[in-house]
Design a protein around this motif. Sequence first.
Motif, PDB file in Angstrom:
ATOM      1  N   TRP A 126       0.906  -1.129   0.063  1.00 18.41           N
ATOM      2  CA  TRP A 126       0.090   0.103   0.071  1.00 18.41           C
ATOM      3  C   TRP A 126       0.836   1.369  -0.013  1.00 18.41           C
ATOM      4  O   TRP A 126       2.131   1.053   0.591  1.00 18.41           O
ATOM      5  CB  TRP A 126      -0.822   0.013   1.242  1.00 18.41           C
ATOM      6  N   LEU A 127       0.499   2.200  -0.528  1.00 24.26           N
ATOM      7  CA  LEU A 127       0.649   3.734  -0.429  1.00 24.26           C
ATOM      8  C   LEU A 127       0.076   4.246   0.458  1.00 24.26           C
ATOM      9  O   LEU A 127      -1.390   4.767   0.442  1.00 24.26           O
ATOM     10  CB  LEU A 127       1.078   4.361  -1.817  1.00 24.26           C
ATOM     11  N   ILE A 128       0.498   4.632   1.814  1.00 23.35           N
ATOM     12  CA  ILE A 128      -0.325   5.368   2.689  1.00 23.35           C
ATOM     13  C   ILE A 128       0.158   6.850   2.884  1.00 23.35           C
ATOM     14  O   ILE A 128       1.341   7.401   2.819  1.00 23.35           O
ATOM     15  CB  ILE A 128      -0.463   4.529   4.070  1.00 23.35           C
ATOM     16  N   PHE A 129      -0.796   7.683   3.433  1.00 22.97           N
ATOM     17  CA  PHE A 129      -0.699   9.236   3.533  1.00 22.97           C
ATOM     18  C   PHE A 129      -1.263   9.302   4.883  1.00 22.97           C
ATOM     19  O   PHE A 129      -2.368   9.137   5.384  1.00 22.97           O
ATOM     20  CB  PHE A 129      -1.556   9.663   2.474  1.00 22.97           C
ATOM     21  N   LEU A 130      -0.290  10.031   5.788  1.00 24.18           N
ATOM     22  CA  LEU A 130      -0.657  10.302   7.106  1.00 24.18           C
ATOM     23  C   LEU A 130      -0.813  11.880   7.552  1.00 24.18           C
ATOM     24  O   LEU A 130       0.205  12.579   6.845  1.00 24.18           O
ATOM     25  CB  LEU A 130       0.294   9.544   8.114  1.00 24.18           C
ATOM     26  N   ASP A 131      -1.402  12.303   8.397  1.00 22.59           N
ATOM     27  CA  ASP A 131      -1.344  13.675   8.941  1.00 22.59           C
ATOM     28  C   ASP A 131      -0.239  13.719  10.011  1.00 22.59           C
ATOM     29  O   ASP A 131       0.302  12.815  10.325  1.00 22.59           O
ATOM     30  CB  ASP A 131      -2.538  14.156   9.343  1.00 22.59           C
ATOM     31  N   LYS A 132       0.049  15.147  10.464  1.00 27.19           N
ATOM     32  CA  LYS A 132       0.899  15.243  11.628  1.00 27.19           C
ATOM     33  C   LYS A 132       0.549  14.344  12.846  1.00 27.19           C
ATOM     34  O   LYS A 132       1.518  14.235  13.505  1.00 27.19           O
ATOM     35  CB  LYS A 132       1.036  16.645  11.712  1.00 27.19           C
ATOM     36  N   ASN A 133      -0.588  13.951  13.033  1.00 24.82           N
ATOM     37  CA  ASN A 133      -1.023  13.146  14.172  1.00 24.82           C
ATOM     38  C   ASN A 133      -0.838  11.778  13.805  1.00 24.82           C
ATOM     39  O   ASN A 133      -1.283  10.885  14.743  1.00 24.82           O
ATOM     40  CB  ASN A 133      -2.345  13.724  14.792  1.00 24.82           C
ATOM     41  N   GLY A 134      -0.360  11.609  12.764  1.00 23.81           N
ATOM     42  CA  GLY A 134      -0.215  10.008  12.514  1.00 23.81           C
ATOM     43  C   GLY A 134      -1.352   9.180  11.960  1.00 23.81           C
ATOM     44  O   GLY A 134      -1.560   8.045  11.842  1.00 23.81           O
ATOM     45  N   HIS A 135      -2.664   9.878  11.889  1.00 25.01           N
ATOM     46  CA  HIS A 135      -3.885   9.561  11.328  1.00 25.01           C
ATOM     47  C   HIS A 135      -3.854   9.244   9.772  1.00 25.01           C
ATOM     48  O   HIS A 135      -3.282  10.332   9.177  1.00 25.01           O
ATOM     49  CB  HIS A 135      -5.065  10.513  11.743  1.00 25.01           C
ATOM     50  N   PHE A 136      -4.545   8.330   9.407  1.00 22.66           N
ATOM     51  CA  PHE A 136      -4.554   8.123   7.749  1.00 22.66           C
ATOM     52  C   PHE A 136      -5.565   9.286   7.153  1.00 22.66           C
ATOM     53  O   PHE A 136      -6.513   9.339   7.526  1.00 22.66           O
ATOM     54  CB  PHE A 136      -5.341   6.778   7.574  1.00 22.66           C
TER      55      PHE A 136
END
Length: 269
Positions: free
Chosen positions: A227-237
Motif C-alpha cells: 500500500w501507499l499510505i498518507f498520514l497527517d501530522k498526528n499519524g492519522h490516515f
Amino acid sequence: MLIILPLLTALSSMPAMASSYSSSERRTLQSAISSALHSAEINRYYQQCREQPTEGEIAVIQTDKEQSRMLAMLQSKVHTQDLNLLLAADNKLTNQVKHGINTPTDCQDTKALQTLIDNYEVALFSLDIAMPLEQQLISKASSAKTQANAQQQEVNKTIADSHAIALVTVVSKQQLNAVQQANYLHPDYESNYVFKVMYGWQGHISHYLGMHISVADNEINTIPKQWLIFLDKNGHFIKAISADKAITYLNVLSDAQWRYDVYGNLHRN
C-alpha cells in the motif's frame, strides 16, 4: 434499383461521453439528434438517387432545403454545428433515435421519402421550442483531459496535505515481539496484521504501524499486500491506496527520501 443504406452504421461504435442531462436537456438533445439524423438521411437519398445528367449538362444535386435552418437551430439550442460532436454526446440516445427512423427502401419509395420529410419537420419543430442546453457539449478528448487534470490536482493536494507518505507491506503481527507491539501499536489494536514500512517521503514514521482496516485471517489473501499510505501530522490516515493503483502518486513523488534497512534502521537518502 438502388437500395438506400441505413444511415451512419458506424454510430454503434462511437464512444459515449460521460455526461448527465436533466429531463428537459435530454429532450433538447433528442430533438437535435433527430433533426441531424433526418437531415442526413434526406441528403443521402438525394445523393444516391440523383438523376444522371445527359451529355453536356451539369449535374444538379438536390439537398435538404432546411439544412441551414437546422444548423442555425443546433447552434442556438446545443451550442454547436458539429454533427459528430452532437451524435457522440449520448451514444445510447443517438442509437435509439437512429433505429426509430424509417428510410426509403429504394429510389422509387417516394411515400417513405415524404414520411421522412414530414418527420423531419416534426423534429425541427420540437427543436425550435426546446430549451437550450445549459452547457456546451464537449468532445470525448476534452472531457478526458478535464478529468485527467482534476485527478492530477487531487494527487497533488493529497501529497501536499500529508505530513508523511510511505510504501508499506502487510505482515503478520507475530513478526513483532511483545516490546515492539507495545511500542508500535495501540493497546486496543486487535488485527493479526500490520503495516511494515519500507520507505517514504516527507516526515518519517515508525517501522511498523497498525493498518487502516481490520483484516481477519480468512481475508488476508483477498487484500493487496502493498500500500501507499498518507498520514497527517498526528499519524492519522488521510488515504491508503493499493500500490498497483498508486502509480500516478509514485510518479510525482519520485525517489524516496528515507528508508528502513533489513535491521530496522532508518536512513535518509
